[in-house]
Scaffold this active site. Structure first.
Site, short mmCIF file in Angstrom:
data_model
loop_
_atom_site.label_atom_id
_atom_site.label_comp_id
_atom_site.label_asym_id
_atom_site.label_seq_id
_atom_site.Cartn_x
_atom_site.Cartn_y
_atom_site.Cartn_z
N CYS A 74 0.81 -1.23 0.00
CA CYS A 74 0.00 0.00 0.00
C CYS A 74 0.84 1.28 0.00
CB CYS A 74 -0.99 -0.01 1.16
SG CYS A 74 -0.26 0.04 2.81
N HIS A 123 -2.51 0.84 6.77
CA HIS A 123 -2.91 0.80 5.36
C HIS A 123 -3.18 2.22 4.90
CE1 HIS A 123 -4.27 -1.09 1.69
NE2 HIS A 123 -5.43 -0.42 1.72
N HIS A 171 -5.89 1.98 -3.95
CA HIS A 171 -4.96 1.40 -2.98
C HIS A 171 -4.48 0.05 -3.46
CE1 HIS A 171 -7.97 -1.44 -1.03
NE2 HIS A 171 -8.72 -0.72 -1.85
#
Length: 155
Positions: free
Chosen positions: A53, A104, A116
Site C-alpha cells: 500500500c 494501510h 490502494h
C-alpha cells in the site's frame, strides 16, 4: 492471459467508476494511477512489478513530484489532517487494518472512493463506505499544496 484480462477489466471498471466529466478523469493523478490498476500486491513492493500500500502511494506521488516516506505510519505523520467531508482527490486516506495503528494507506480519487494496493486483490479502487474500510478508517492527510493540487487535478 488471465492477468491481462483482469487488468483490462479493472481499467474499464476504473473508467466507469470515475466517470467522464469528473475532475479526476483527465488529471495527472489519473494518469499516474491508471496504469497501476490490476498490478498485484507484493510485500515491500514499490514498482509496477508489485506494490504494497505505501509503495503504491509513494510511487504515484513520485510521478506527481511529491516525495513521501516509505511506510504508511510515516506517511500519516505528513501533511494536514482533513475531515472526511472535506476530502479532495489526492488526499491520503489511512486505515488500521492490523489492530496496531495506521497500517494501510490509499489515495482518495473522488466520489467516495480511493485507490490502494489491496493485499488480496492488488491495486484497485474501493469505496470508503465499504464496511471493511469504514470500520477501520483512521483519518486523512492532505500532502499536496493547493497549487500542486490544482496542477495535478486539472491537467
Amino acid at each position: 492471459m488471465k492477468k491481462k484480462l483482469s487488468a483490462a477489466a479493472l481499467s474499464v471498471a476504473l473508467a466507469l467508476t470515475i466517470g467522464t466529466g469528473s475532475v479526476f478523469a483527465d488529471s495527472k493523478l489519473n494518469t499516474a494511477i491508471q496504469p497501476t490498476i490490476g498490478v498485484s500486491y507484493k510485500t515491500a513492493g514499490t514498482t509496477t512489478n508489485g506494490f504494497d500500500c505505501s509503495g503504491f502511494t509513494r510511487y504515484v506521488f513520485q510521478k506527481l513530484g511529491v516525495n513521501l516516506p516509505r511506510q504508511s505510519a510515516s506517511q500519516y505523520q505528513m501533511g494536514t489532517s482533513v475531515s472526511r467531508n472535506q476530502l479532495r482527490s489526492g488526499d491520503l486516506v489511512f486505515f488500521n487494518t492490523s489492530g496496531r495503528g495506521v497500517s494501510h494507506v490509499g489515495i482518495f480519487v473522488g466520489n467516495g472512493k480511493f485507490a490502494h494496493a489491496s493485499s488480496s486483490r492488488g491495486v484497485m479502487i474501493s469505496p470508503l463506505s465499504q464496511s471493511y474500510y469504514a470500520n477501520r478508517y483512521v483519518g486523512a492527510k492532505r500532502v499536496m499544496s493547493t497549487a500542486k493540487y490544482q496542477a495535478t487535478a486539472y491537467n
